[in-house]
Design an enzyme around this catalytic site. Structure first.
Site, short mmCIF file in Angstrom:
data_model
loop_
_atom_site.label_atom_id
_atom_site.label_comp_id
_atom_site.label_asym_id
_atom_site.label_seq_id
_atom_site.Cartn_x
_atom_site.Cartn_y
_atom_site.Cartn_z
N ALA A 187 47.56 57.85 0.13
CA ALA A 187 48.86 57.57 0.51
C ALA A 187 49.86 58.84 0.98
O ALA A 187 50.74 59.34 0.37
CB ALA A 187 49.69 57.21 -0.96
N LEU A 188 49.19 59.05 2.22
CA LEU A 188 49.70 60.39 2.82
C LEU A 188 51.25 60.24 3.31
O LEU A 188 51.63 59.23 3.76
CB LEU A 188 49.03 60.60 4.13
CG LEU A 188 47.50 60.92 3.84
CD1 LEU A 188 46.72 61.15 5.22
CD2 LEU A 188 47.10 61.89 2.75
N HIS A 195 51.79 65.93 2.95
CA HIS A 195 50.37 66.15 3.51
C HIS A 195 50.12 66.50 4.94
O HIS A 195 49.34 67.47 5.27
CB HIS A 195 49.50 64.94 3.26
CG HIS A 195 49.55 64.48 1.73
ND1 HIS A 195 50.12 63.22 1.46
CD2 HIS A 195 48.93 64.90 0.73
CE1 HIS A 195 49.83 63.00 0.26
NE2 HIS A 195 49.11 63.93 -0.35
N GLY A 235 49.38 72.47 -1.47
CA GLY A 235 50.69 72.46 -1.46
C GLY A 235 51.29 73.07 -2.71
O GLY A 235 50.83 72.98 -3.90
N LYS A 245 53.98 72.79 -3.93
CA LYS A 245 54.55 71.51 -4.71
C LYS A 245 53.88 71.32 -6.15
O LYS A 245 54.32 71.36 -7.08
CB LYS A 245 54.64 70.12 -4.09
CG LYS A 245 55.26 69.08 -4.95
CD LYS A 245 55.22 67.62 -4.56
CE LYS A 245 55.22 66.88 -5.77
NZ LYS A 245 53.90 66.35 -6.07
N SER A 290 56.11 62.98 -2.18
CA SER A 290 54.98 62.91 -3.16
C SER A 290 54.71 61.26 -2.84
O SER A 290 55.43 60.45 -2.52
CB SER A 290 55.54 62.83 -4.69
OG SER A 290 54.60 62.40 -5.25
N ARG A 311 53.62 59.49 -5.19
CA ARG A 311 54.47 58.76 -6.15
C ARG A 311 55.92 58.21 -5.93
O ARG A 311 56.59 57.28 -6.54
CB ARG A 311 54.67 59.57 -7.72
CG ARG A 311 53.09 59.88 -7.99
CD ARG A 311 53.22 60.11 -9.42
NE ARG A 311 51.74 60.19 -10.42
CZ ARG A 311 50.85 61.03 -10.13
NH1 ARG A 311 51.11 62.00 -9.70
NH2 ARG A 311 49.90 60.80 -10.72
P1 AMP Z 1 47.62 64.72 -3.42
O1 AMP Z 1 47.42 63.84 -2.40
O2 AMP Z 1 49.02 64.42 -4.24
O3 AMP Z 1 46.56 65.33 -4.40
O4 AMP Z 1 48.18 66.03 -2.64
C1 AMP Z 1 47.17 66.70 -1.72
C2 AMP Z 1 47.64 68.04 -1.23
O5 AMP Z 1 48.93 67.65 -0.75
C3 AMP Z 1 48.07 69.03 -2.59
O6 AMP Z 1 47.66 70.16 -2.29
C4 AMP Z 1 49.59 68.83 -2.65
O7 AMP Z 1 50.24 69.76 -3.32
C5 AMP Z 1 50.02 68.71 -1.41
N1 AMP Z 1 51.37 68.14 -1.03
C6 AMP Z 1 51.58 67.04 -1.66
N2 AMP Z 1 52.90 66.76 -1.67
C7 AMP Z 1 53.43 67.73 -0.82
C8 AMP Z 1 54.84 68.41 -0.36
N3 AMP Z 1 55.61 67.56 -0.64
N4 AMP Z 1 54.77 69.50 0.47
C9 AMP Z 1 53.71 70.13 0.54
N5 AMP Z 1 52.40 69.72 0.21
C10 AMP Z 1 52.30 68.71 -0.67
#
Ligand code: AMP
Length: 284
Positions: free
Chosen positions: A32-33, A37, A149, A151, A189, A191
């Site tokens: 869900a990029l 990401h 990230g 975040k 995010s 979400r």
């Molecule tokens: P996820 O798909 O939520 O597991 O995130 C994958 C990677 O993307 C993780 O290292 C997160 O911290 C990073 N990430 C998610 N949202 C953001 C954002 N808004 N800014 C920077 N990195 C992010």
């Protein structure tokens, strides 16, 4: 971009690339990029020869089955975004590829205090699940650089500790990338897609709370007062705060008040309807 679904195909390809002297940058995701990401992909592209992204929604890190079931999946759009960002490799494994003996039998990692505070306290077992999947992915990809990230601030500390426990701190350079935000400050995010229009309209309040904590941190206002103001502001908009907290940035030891001589991070987690959002800000 080449898409691999199995570890053996991925390993063969990456072994060849490594033998050719190419460095590998790795970005693990759950799909869900969004632009957050993609900023990690851009960082990897600028520092390494070959950028490998994985998309795997890891059942082991969801303590709430509903949260797992509702996790958005947008694979075709993700592939388009990754191609537009010139990502070289996408690893898209199945659950049985990652956990051939079931996730409960995968190697467990523990993170002491780090797995019990903030996100660890709210989501018991979450970081053990993160540890399991990241350890397996690191063994499969064997990257030179790992991009995550800020975040997910606590996750960054957990994964750095995981690398240390796996004896990989010297081999893998860990890069924590800045949080990408929407125009109103809401941290991007996956979400956020689950917020309806009125929920989305108030979600920028999380960022406003963090900014207010940051500005008050230098004005001698006690943190307890600032935290109460934030909680009241959130509750007034029907946003349910789980925590509005302060911690030492390096250790995530909770702090009761601001300290000039410590590097601090403000952390926030809320529920808007049934969507759980987190954010943080380094204060000094
Ligand atoms: P996820 O798909 O939520 O597991 O995130 C994958 C990677 O993307 C993780 O290292 C997160 O911290 C990073 N990430 C998610 N949202 C953001 C954002 N808004 N800014 C920077 N990195 C992010």
């Amino acid at each position: 971009m080449i898409v691999f679904k199995t570890n053996s195909e991925l390993r063969n390809y990456l072994r060849f690339q490594k033998n050719e002297g190419r460095t590998i940058g790795f970005i693990p995701t759950m799909g869900a990029l969004h632009k957050g990401h993609i900023s990690l992909i851009d960082n990897a592209k600028s520092q390494t020869h070959l950028t490998v992204c994985s998309i795997f929604v890891n059942p082991a890190q969801f303590n709430d089955k509903q949260d797992f079931d509702k996790y958005p999946s947008t694979i075709s759009e993700d592939i388009l975004l990754l191609e537009a960002a010139s990502c070289d490799v996408l690893f898209l494994p199945s659950v049985s590829e990652i956990y051939p003996d079931g996730s409960e039998n995968a190697r467990e990692y523990h993170f002491g205090h780090l797995e019990n505070v903030f996100e660890g306290a709210q989501r018991p077992g979450h970081f053990n699940g993160v540890g399991k999947v990241v350890a397996i992915l690191l063994e499969m990809v064997q990257p030179d650089y790992l991009y995550m990230g800020s975040k997910d601030f606590q996750q960054c500390l957990v994964v750095k500790d995981l690398c240390r426990q796996m004896g990989l701190s010297e081999k893998i350079k860990f890069v924590a990338c800045p949080t990408q935000r929407e125009a109103d400050g809401l941290a991007m995010s996956s979400r956020n897609r689950r917020l309806n229009e009125s929920q989305r309209a108030i979600a920028g309040l999380l960022y406003q709370c963090l900014v207010s904590i940051q500005s008050k941190s230098t004005q001698n206002t006690p943190f307890s007062i600032v935290a109460k103001e934030c909680n009241d502001l959130l509750l007034a908009k029907n946003i349910l705060p789980e925590y509005v907290s302060l911690a030492e940035a390096e250790t995530l030891m909770p702090l009761e008040d601001f300290y000039n001589n410590k590097k601090m991070v403000a952390l926030i987690a809320v529920k808007i309807g049934n969507v759980r959002l987190i954010d943080n800000m380094i204060l000094n």
